[in-house]
Design a protein around this motif. Structure first.
Motif, PDB file in Angstrom:
ATOM      1  N   LYS A 101      37.750  30.866  46.290  1.00  0.00           N
ATOM      2  CA  LYS A 101      39.017  30.134  46.309  1.00  0.00           C
ATOM      3  C   LYS A 101      39.435  29.847  47.741  1.00  0.00           C
ATOM      4  CE  LYS A 101      42.769  32.175  44.528  1.00  0.00           C
ATOM      5  NZ  LYS A 101      43.452  32.804  43.396  1.00  0.00           N
ATOM      6  N   GLY A 102      39.409  30.879  48.558  1.00  0.00           N
ATOM      7  CA  GLY A 102      39.809  30.708  49.953  1.00  0.00           C
ATOM      8  C   GLY A 102      38.911  29.720  50.675  1.00  0.00           C
ATOM      9  N   VAL A 103      37.597  29.870  50.476  1.00  0.00           N
ATOM     10  CA  VAL A 103      36.677  29.004  51.214  1.00  0.00           C
ATOM     11  C   VAL A 103      36.837  27.552  50.775  1.00  0.00           C
ATOM     12  CG1 VAL A 103      34.239  28.455  51.542  1.00  0.00           C
ATOM     13  CG2 VAL A 103      35.009  30.818  51.711  1.00  0.00           C
ATOM     14  N   VAL A 142      34.612  32.291  36.528  1.00  0.00           N
ATOM     15  CA  VAL A 142      34.662  33.284  35.460  1.00  0.00           C
ATOM     16  C   VAL A 142      33.477  33.076  34.527  1.00  0.00           C
ATOM     17  CG1 VAL A 142      35.883  33.956  33.373  1.00  0.00           C
ATOM     18  CG2 VAL A 142      37.133  33.708  35.504  1.00  0.00           C
ATOM     19  N   MET A 143      33.213  31.807  34.202  1.00  0.00           N
ATOM     20  CA  MET A 143      32.092  31.538  33.304  1.00  0.00           C
ATOM     21  C   MET A 143      30.768  31.928  33.943  1.00  0.00           C
ATOM     22  SD  MET A 143      33.219  28.011  31.477  1.00  0.00           S
ATOM     23  CE  MET A 143      31.765  27.843  30.496  1.00  0.00           C
ATOM     24  N   ASN A 181      31.540  31.625  24.310  1.00  0.00           N
ATOM     25  CA  ASN A 181      30.161  31.859  24.729  1.00  0.00           C
ATOM     26  C   ASN A 181      29.373  32.709  23.742  1.00  0.00           C
ATOM     27  OD1 ASN A 181      30.507  30.339  27.007  1.00  0.00           O
ATOM     28  ND2 ASN A 181      31.129  32.067  28.272  1.00  0.00           N
ATOM     29  N   LEU A 212      38.387  28.631  39.291  1.00  0.00           N
ATOM     30  CA  LEU A 212      38.528  29.918  38.645  1.00  0.00           C
ATOM     31  C   LEU A 212      37.766  29.942  37.338  1.00  0.00           C
ATOM     32  CD1 LEU A 212      40.326  31.848  40.087  1.00  0.00           C
ATOM     33  CD2 LEU A 212      41.803  31.775  38.114  1.00  0.00           C
ATOM     34  N   ASN A 213      37.952  28.891  36.556  1.00  0.00           N
ATOM     35  CA  ASN A 213      37.307  28.812  35.255  1.00  0.00           C
ATOM     36  C   ASN A 213      35.790  28.855  35.403  1.00  0.00           C
ATOM     37  OD1 ASN A 213      35.961  26.899  33.140  1.00  0.00           O
ATOM     38  ND2 ASN A 213      37.818  27.673  32.173  1.00  0.00           N
ATOM     39  N   PHE A 257      43.152  35.074  51.041  1.00  0.00           N
ATOM     40  CA  PHE A 257      42.312  35.150  49.846  1.00  0.00           C
ATOM     41  C   PHE A 257      40.920  35.633  50.222  1.00  0.00           C
ATOM     42  CE2 PHE A 257      45.036  31.619  47.880  1.00  0.00           C
ATOM     43  CZ  PHE A 257      45.697  32.497  47.054  1.00  0.00           C
ATOM     44  N   VAL A 258      40.338  34.971  51.222  1.00  0.00           N
ATOM     45  CA  VAL A 258      38.966  35.299  51.599  1.00  0.00           C
ATOM     46  C   VAL A 258      38.859  36.764  52.003  1.00  0.00           C
ATOM     47  CG1 VAL A 258      37.132  34.857  53.263  1.00  0.00           C
ATOM     48  CG2 VAL A 258      38.400  32.953  52.303  1.00  0.00           C
ATOM     49  N   SER A 307      44.591  30.818  52.861  1.00  0.00           N
ATOM     50  CA  SER A 307      43.193  30.819  52.441  1.00  0.00           C
ATOM     51  C   SER A 307      42.484  32.030  53.025  1.00  0.00           C
ATOM     52  CB  SER A 307      42.480  29.557  52.931  1.00  0.00           C
ATOM     53  OG  SER A 307      43.232  28.411  52.671  1.00  0.00           O
ATOM     54  N   TYR A 342      36.050  39.125  40.275  1.00  0.00           N
ATOM     55  CA  TYR A 342      37.230  38.370  40.667  1.00  0.00           C
ATOM     56  C   TYR A 342      37.411  38.321  42.174  1.00  0.00           C
ATOM     57  CZ  TYR A 342      40.460  41.866  42.345  1.00  0.00           C
ATOM     58  OH  TYR A 342      41.081  42.796  43.111  1.00  0.00           O
ATOM     59  N   TYR A 343      36.941  39.369  42.869  1.00  0.00           N
ATOM     60  CA  TYR A 343      37.178  39.306  44.310  1.00  0.00           C
ATOM     61  C   TYR A 343      36.288  38.260  44.966  1.00  0.00           C
ATOM     62  CZ  TYR A 343      34.088  43.303  43.397  1.00  0.00           C
ATOM     63  OH  TYR A 343      33.159  44.152  42.889  1.00  0.00           O
ATOM     64  N   ASN A 347      30.479  34.424  35.635  1.00  0.00           N
ATOM     65  CA  ASN A 347      30.491  35.880  35.684  1.00  0.00           C
ATOM     66  C   ASN A 347      30.611  36.425  37.110  1.00  0.00           C
ATOM     67  OD1 ASN A 347      30.553  38.331  34.525  1.00  0.00           O
ATOM     68  ND2 ASN A 347      28.428  38.332  33.820  1.00  0.00           N
ATOM     69  N   GLY A 383      39.138  39.256  49.169  1.00  0.00           N
ATOM     70  CA  GLY A 383      37.880  39.291  48.434  1.00  0.00           C
ATOM     71  C   GLY A 383      36.790  40.005  49.202  1.00  0.00           C
ATOM     72  N   ASP A 440      37.018  40.686  35.219  1.00  0.00           N
ATOM     73  CA  ASP A 440      38.103  41.467  35.791  1.00  0.00           C
ATOM     74  C   ASP A 440      39.289  40.523  35.980  1.00  0.00           C
ATOM     75  OD1 ASP A 440      39.856  42.613  37.506  1.00  0.00           O
ATOM     76  OD2 ASP A 440      38.336  43.469  38.827  1.00  0.00           O
ATOM     77  N   GLN A 486      35.747  35.600  43.425  1.00  0.00           N
ATOM     78  CA  GLN A 486      36.541  34.423  43.105  1.00  0.00           C
ATOM     79  C   GLN A 486      37.553  34.160  44.205  1.00  0.00           C
ATOM     80  OE1 GLN A 486      38.356  34.979  39.271  1.00  0.00           O
ATOM     81  NE2 GLN A 486      36.400  35.601  38.401  1.00  0.00           N
ATOM     82  N   ASP A 487      38.187  35.229  44.662  1.00  0.00           N
ATOM     83  CA  ASP A 487      39.149  35.086  45.751  1.00  0.00           C
ATOM     84  C   ASP A 487      38.489  34.469  46.973  1.00  0.00           C
ATOM     85  OD1 ASP A 487      41.522  35.800  44.753  1.00  0.00           O
ATOM     86  OD2 ASP A 487      41.662  37.741  45.752  1.00  0.00           O
ATOM     87  N   ILE A 488      37.284  34.953  47.276  1.00  0.00           N
ATOM     88  CA  ILE A 488      36.594  34.427  48.449  1.00  0.00           C
ATOM     89  C   ILE A 488      36.323  32.943  48.245  1.00  0.00           C
ATOM     90  CG2 ILE A 488      34.529  34.586  49.881  1.00  0.00           C
ATOM     91  CD1 ILE A 488      34.287  37.485  49.086  1.00  0.00           C
TER      92      ILE A 488
END
Ligand SMILES: Nc1ncnc2c1ncn2[C@@H]1O[C@H](COP(=O)(O)OP(=O)(O)OP(=O)(O)O)[C@@H](O)[C@H]1O
Ligand SMILES: Nc1ncnc2c1ncn2[C@@H]1O[C@H](COP(=O)(O)OP(=O)(O)OP(=O)(O)O)[C@@H](O)[C@H]1O
Ligand SMILES: [Mg+2]
Ligand SMILES: [Mg+2]
Lengths: 509, 333, 359, 333
Positions: free
Chosen positions: D316-318, D303-304, C94, D299-300, B135-136, B132, D309-310, D306, B139, C76, D312-314
């Protein structure tokens, strides 16, 4: 009619000849005791019989047929089943009691692809009931106590309907009651046509249960005897090669002022309202049956667990150790009950183990003084009497009793004021027991104090000055050793004299 | 009779166990020396050492966590993050190279503390925690640098002109300098290897770490403050990884996106090879160095032989299996 | 992934379109009815979005979108093609007005792109191409590329010229990646047979995964073990950055030629003009501008080309001021090269009108 | 009194232990449902399931190796390799889609066997073996396909014209098809989850695997051929990973190199989350599915929303740390 013969068995490990031309015969429907000092080779011999070792010399004959036993499966096919000394090696922790008992049924060829959980569970329950055990078959084995684990293993062996059942020190973790129960079962099994090989260091048990006794000494065969021809004294002499006098040392040291005290101590593990005192140079016994809370109390005193209420005083100052580290610094030492898990690092050398709690002493600044450590270890090995080729030996390769001596020996080097021993003689032979007792006596002679927890009342009576009887996590009674007896200890440790039964039910959880 | 035979057999096994990886390394060296004229030149050997220095440092970080029977997957990300912070401090914030060295190291220590807190206090498994964290950190690094590398004279966002600071030569020296012909990263690496080796084998703290890794329960009941030492291991891990990141950043001369991630797998391999080398059976510094060197030698030789990079991967994998196979085969009881 | 992956299916004829419609020729400044009084939403879906090249591209798109008040969302995919496909699907869900794509692999995305086109959403693709029949795309699909053959030729000729046609070269190729393959095709089929004095002594190929540190280590090895090297060629600037570091560290003075440019590359060029000599490149900002404009034109119902190639430029360090004079960034290159920084390609009057309305 | 108090306290802990991850998942779902209009639409939910199908399959492969207390790091590479082989069979060798499905699966099994051989016979540690295998396979895949991708109508090397074959629609159906509106990858995933669940919990072989994983020594002494079952676990791992690779390849419509590698870390996370879900404390199929879904949902939603992605990584990790923290915190006896 089943009969088992092991002839001329020889087995070597690197640096050790564990067995040298040993013979062992077991007849039909008999309980055969196998005894010997720690490291005599009992477990090794039984492991050979159970197929755990390949590569030994000699032959095994079962029912006049020479057998090649090279794997546990071979052994099982010959009807030989073993319950090991180290129970954890035989159990699968994350599976339920039912699965562990019924492992064989699950493994058997007859088992269909889909496991019939219902029948497995009901059978396991039946097995437990026939042993008179109240263990929930859906519990995970990892949540069981040591004695429960032991019973699960015996349950498994019974289920397997062996011709020869080997019990390697089954009674070590068992209480008096449970031992009685086990013996009942053993007798029942014998009457059902099974032969039982029984290893124990409790000689009185041997006389109670067995028909024949084979004695090993230093890996050699000493002889096989009818139990009715033997006495404890003779047996001890055969085992040790010498006479043993005074198991319990007489220590008539002065008992000084109170060094240690607990006040209304309650904490994890159901310990509640414990009040005890300990004088300088005193040995205080902590008597009680299995599950009485001795281990939990010992650990609580040693900073393992949380104190909810009350205080622990050392030399008048409140300590309440927050961690074992804190406890050690304050002057406590603990020889824990489960040696393999808690007392020693099996993959490390004897030296490493012995010097661990006192490592600071052999350091110049942060650096370890290796030669000093070696010297100290050698002295300690000699003092405690550990049977080993050298101090570099891995503890894993020592016999059970010798491992225990390492667990004790490491604390003898420390400067503790209060030593806590939790069943230190479990699995230790009579000779070594005497040595451990005298080590303890020496400790108090030097002005230290000892808390000695044991479920063997003879030890409490022989060793301690005073005894606390534990029941259901609290102290049920304080007794002066010289004024009491086993009956009284048993009375209080089974909840006698309590005003309510409530606690008893809780303990069954 | 039989005894001696068995004994000599055992000796061969234990010989391979101890020296399997070393033998493979020597074979590889011999092979390249014979095949390639320039392989055994001092400057090429220097080169090999320099090329493994970063992997080796990151592998040492993993080694530290392995001593307490833990595992730190975040080391690659920590290294990358450290390089980015250093670059940002000098290039964007125009601060001194001292800060650019000290701050990333402190951040490494901080990350080690957070990892340790989550593993020891919250009791999340080590793999998951550090995964984890990986990942963090990945990011955070990319956010921190707006997705681009940080380098001298970079244009600032929103037409902010050119970045005011530059990478200080003192900082770049960490990755590019030489002392008496020896590249500075190599000196750092050897120094850290030596320190970790001494620490683990000759001080009580190292002994405690190993004991905690061997049997935490027993260590605790021997009076060792096990949590403290597990914390220590992760802190060292974070610190050494950050140090590796500084070397990386100084070597590349910029804070690159994701540059640390590439080293993770190689470092894991090096640390694990280190486990077996010399029959120690415990995570150790010398072994890790040898593991890193083995892989560095292979890579160097294969580049010189003009092998395509994907065959390099194959060779790396096969040699790993061979070396470890020799080492582990028949090592039962 | 390399920065430039190009069409994968049947090669589009990479012709530079002769004379794109000029703004001045456009009929009127009136905003087309289809766009009037409407908030336009566009999605930019990128295979990856890190590195200066990609960030410049994103910023180009963003800036151009902001000019016309377009709501832009950037997705991305971090090199995950399935995520890219999902990004396109989500954009359709969307109800985006247009979809801009950069890179990706055709096969993984064709389905999603077809769905988008069926829904009448224009798709403007950079460095990729989709095999979608005319009756589905209805003229609303554009493939842009960077003219990789030309970039190969420009950069390689620069090397040949400065070596006077002979010398030992460390060559770099990234095999089987379409754009770098195209650049290599020129080298293999054009340069080497023509200038026989050029000798390749080592070829470095380390794949597309974070190649900079690897390239640095690899060239260091070659530099220490090879005595005479006259030049180094980098087929992709991610490699060239690593090569540059290795050459600088070796203390040697070996010229370096490459393809693609970033701010970082420019800083390096200026620091050691004797090393990094030149690089052939297209401005990613321009790519972004063109993408947005083509999308707008499609929405306006105007005719747009199916293929369009952007014109590359050879950035040579001799054309740039010295580092002591001033530091040059990508944004400044417009001063030195035509067609850099911004373009009037596909810029219509009504777009300027839209821009005015924003203010 | 005190007893009940302690009891209820314990219940809360055990509740979190069992449901920590699930709670976090539900919170995430609620959050996205409220924030995003389109989140709770059937097609979006389908989307989420489809997007996690590959990660989930690869995580299930890891789960298999975890049951015997092993670890398989090669699963990502196996998946990538399987996709490449399938593409090569159809596009270059013009063979039938049946072969394109059967051969990669067999190769997966073969790789499982090799892993198992090295781990069980040669006794190299599981991590190292599968790490080496990962290197080897990545290299072999790239060699095997001469580059990055194999796709319809690709130009052949050496001006060999255009590749003769195409990806068969039947093959592509695996990744892109729908059955009654449900994407086929989702069906495969759910099927495999169900099969693995039944296999592990209701058949004797599943029990053997858990027994071997729980205590190999005990299992051996009880007469379980432990080596055989460890082999089985790795074979399953290889097989399921290859299946995941087929889905991946069919979804991408090409054989991508390194396409599998991206999934490794996410799959590891999913499998480890699975460990804790429901308080089972063992690697299990349902848990793995939930782990994969949690990450897919995040993730979904991001992404929605906006998110870059990085970030997103954060997140995800948290969230991993949060979910696992809830789960693990205070789980001491
Ligand atoms: N795997 C091994 N490697 C080396 N030596 C061993 C090994 N197992 C046992 N030994 C040695 O063999 C001898 C016999 O050990 P064994 O365990 O059979 O004794 P035991 O009679 O069961 O003792 P205890 O009563 O203490 O359990 C001991 O000296 C022991 O150290
Ligand atoms: N056999 C058992 N059956 C039910 N509960 C048990 C049993 N053994 C232990 N416990 C639980 O654990 C608590 C403390 O056990 P502990 O192990 O401290 O007892 P002990 O007196 O040290 O016994 P031992 O002789 O096993 O060391 C008991 O209060 C009880 O709740
Ligand atoms: Mg024994
Ligand atoms: Mg106890």
């Amino acid at each position: 009619m089943s009969k088992l013969q092991m002839k001329g068995i020889t087995k070597s490990f690197p640096g050790v000849k564990a067995l040298d031309n040993v013979n062992f015969f077991v007849g039909d429907q008999e309980v055969h005791a196998l005894i010997g000092a720690n490291g005599a080779g009992k477990s090794t011999l039984m492991k050979i019989l159970a197929g755990a070792y390949q590569g030994y010399e000699g032959e095994i004959i079962i029912d006049d047929k020479v057998c090649n036993i090279n794997s546990p499966i071979d052994a099982k096919n010959e009807g030989v089943v073993i319950v090991y000394q180290e129970v954890d090696t035989a159990l699968v922790p994350h599976l339920t009691v039912a699965e562990n008992i019924m492992m064989d049924a699950i493994i058997s060829q007859d088992q269909r692809l889909f496991v019939n959980w219902k029948s497995i569970k009901t059978q396991a329950k039946k097995e437990l009931q026939s042993l008179g055990l109240d263990i929930n078959e859906n519990k995970l084995v990892s949540d069981l106590t040591l004695s429960e684990k032991q019973m699960v293993l015996i349950g498994r062996a019974v289920y397997q309907k062996a011709k020869f059942l080997i019990l390697d020190e089954p009674t070590a973790p068992l209480s008096y009651e449970e031992t009685e129960k086990l013996f009942e079962i053993v007798n029942k099994l014998k009457n059902d046509g099974m032969s039982i090989i029984f290893i124990s260091h409790r000689l009185d048990e041997i006389f109670k249960i067995s028909d024949k006794i084979t004695v090993l000494r230093d890996g050699t065969y000493e002889g096989t005897y009818d139990v009715k021809d033997m006495t404890i004294e003779k047996l001890v002499e055969k085992m040790l090669g010498r006479k043993l006098e005074n198991t319990f040392p007489k220590h008539h040291g002065e008992i000084g002022e109170v060094v240690f005290e607990t006040k209304n101590l309650s904490g994890t593990g159901g310990i509640s309202n414990v009040n005890m005192t300990l004088g300088k140079g005193e040995i205080v016994g902590l008597a009680g049956l299995v599950g009485g809370g001795k281990t939990e109390l010992c650990k609580l005193l040693f900073g393992e667990g949380n104190i909810y209420e009350g205080e622990i005083l050392l030399e008048g100052k409140k300590v309440n150790p927050k961690s074992p580290n804190h406890a050690v610094k304050s002057g406590f030492a603990l020889v824990p009950e489960e040696r393999r898990k808690e007392g020693i690092l099996v993959h490390e050398s004897i030296e490493t183990n012995l010097t661990l709690p006192t490592l600071q002493k052999y350091c110049n600044g942060p650096f370890m003084n290796r030669s000093e450590m070696r010297k100290v270890s050698k002295e300690n090995i000699a003092k405690v009497g550990i049977k080993t080729p050298n101090e570099k030996q891995k503890v894993a390769f020592l016999s059970g009793g010798n491992q225990q001596k390492v667990a004790i020996g490491k604390w003898l080097l420390s400067d503790a004021k209060v030593y806590i021993f939790d069943e230190p003689t479990k699995g230790v032979d009579v000779g070594s027991k005497a040595e451990i007792y005298s080590l303890i006596a020496e400790l108090v002679k030097e002005g230290n104090s000892v808390i000695y927890a044991s479920c063997e009342f003879s030890e409490i009576l022989g060793l301690s000055d005073r005894a606390y009887v534990m029941y259901n996590g609290t102290i049920a009674k304080e007794l002066i050793t010289k004024d009491t007896n086993e009956e009284e200890l048993l009375f209080y440790s089974t909840g006698g004299g309590q005003d309510t039964r409530r606690g008893g039910n809780n303990a069954k959880h | 009779m039989q005894n001696t035979k068995q004994k000599s057999k055992l000796d061969i096994y234990s010989f391979f166990y101890k020296y399997g990886t070393i033998i493979v390394t020597i074979v590889a060296i011999l092979f390249f020396t014979i095949t390639l004229d320039n392989f055994m030149r001092v400057d090429n050997i220097t080169n090999i050492f320099r090329s493994v220095s970063i992997v080796c440092l990151i592998a040492l970080a993993i080694t530290m966590s392995l001593t307490v029977d833990g595992f730190d997957l975040s080391v690659g990300a920590v290294a990358g993050f450290a390089a980015v912070i250093a670059a940002k401090i000098m290039v964007i914030w125009e601060m001194s190279p001292v800060l650019a060295i000290v701050v990333p190291l402190l951040v490494g220590i901080l990350i080690g503390c957070i990892n340790a807190f989550l593993i020891i206090k919250v009791q999340i498994s080590d793999m998951l925690t550090t995964l984890s964290m990986m990942f963090v950190l990945t990011g955070v690094s990319i956010t921190f640098q707006n997705g681009t590398a940080i380098y001298n004279y970079m244009p600032l966002p929103n037409n902010g002109g050119i970045a005011p600071g530059t990478m200080h030569p003192a900082y770049l020296f960490i990755g590019q300098g030489k002392v008496m012909g020896i590249p500075f990263p190599v000196i750092i690496m050897l120094l850290v290897v030596a320190l970790v080796h001494i620490f683990l084998n000759y001080t009580k703290y190292g002994r405690y770490l190993y004991m905690v890794g061997g049997n935490e329960e027993a260590a605790k009941l021997s009076g060792i403050p096990t949590k403290k030492y597990r914390l220590l291991a992760y802190v060292f891990s974070g610190f050494i990884a950050a140090l590796g990141g500084l070397v990386l950043g100084a070597r590349l001369g910029s804070g690159e996106v994701n540059a640390g991630a590439t080293y993770l797998m190689d470092a894991v391999a090096a640390a694990y090879i280190g486990f077996s080398v010399l029959g120690i059976g415990k995570a150790n510094a010398i072994g890790t160095l040898l593991g890193a060197l083995l892989m560095g030698i292979l890579l160097n030789g294969l580049v010189m032989m003009n092998f395509p990079y994907y065959s390099q991967d194959i060779v790396k994998g096969v040699v790993l299996i061979l070396g470890l196979g020799l080492t582990y085969y028949k090592r039962r009881d | 992934q390399p920065k430039e992956s190009a069409p994968e299916k049947a090669e589009p004829a990479a012709t530079e379109s002769s004379e794109p419609a000029k703004a001045s020729e456009a009929t009127s400044g009136n905003i087309p009815a289809a766009l009037q009084g409407k908030t336009i939403k566009m999605a930019l879906i990128k295979e990856w979005g890190t590195g200066t090249h990609m960030i410049t591209h994103i910023n180009g798109v963003k800036a151009e979108a902001a000019r016309y008040g377009i709501e832009l969302s950037v997705i991305d995919a971090n090199n995950d093609l399935t995520k890219m496909a999902e990004g396109i699907d989500n954009a359709v869900t969307n109800k985006m007005d247009a979809i801009l794509i950069s890179h990706g692999k055709a096969d993984a995305l064709t389905d999603s792109v077809t769905n988008a086109l069926k829904a009448g959403i224009p798709v403007i693709v950079f460095d990729n191409d989709f095999d979608v029949p005319e009756e589905i795309h209805k003229g609303k699909l554009v493939s842009l590329d960077q003219y990789d053959l030309m970039m190969g030729l420009l950069s390689q000729m620069s090397l040949v010229q400065e070596l006077d046609g002979k010398g030992k070269v460390v060559y770099n190729r990234v095999a089987n990646v379409p754009p770098t393959d195209k650049r290599h095709r020129i080298w293999e089929g054009g340069i080497l047979p023509t200038y026989t004095g050029i000798e390749v002594i080592n070829t470095i190929d380390l794949g597309t995964d974070n190649p900079m540190p690897k390239a640095q280590t690899a060239l260091e090895t070659i530099l220490t073990t090879t005595d005479k090297i006259d030049a180094v060629y980098g087929v992709w600037d991610e490699y060239a950055k690593g090569f540059y570091n290795a050459i600088v560290a070796s203390g040697k003075k070996i010229p370096l030629y490459s393809v693609d440019i970033s701010d970082q590359d420019l800083a390096m060029m200026q620091d050691h003009p004797e090393i990094w000599r030149s690089s052939a490149a297209v401005d990613p900002t321009v790519v972004g501008q063109v993408q947005v404009r083509l999308a707008l034109k499609a929405l306006a119902g105007e005719k747009i080309p199916r293929y369009y190639s952007l014109k590359p430029v050879l950035i040579h360090v001799d054309d740039l001021p010295s580092k002591d004079e001033r530091r040059v960034t990508m944004a400044d290159l417009a001063e030195f090269y035509d067609g850099w920084g911004s373009t009037t390609d596909f810029l219509e009057d009504w777009m300027l009108e839209m821009e005015k309305q924003q203010k």
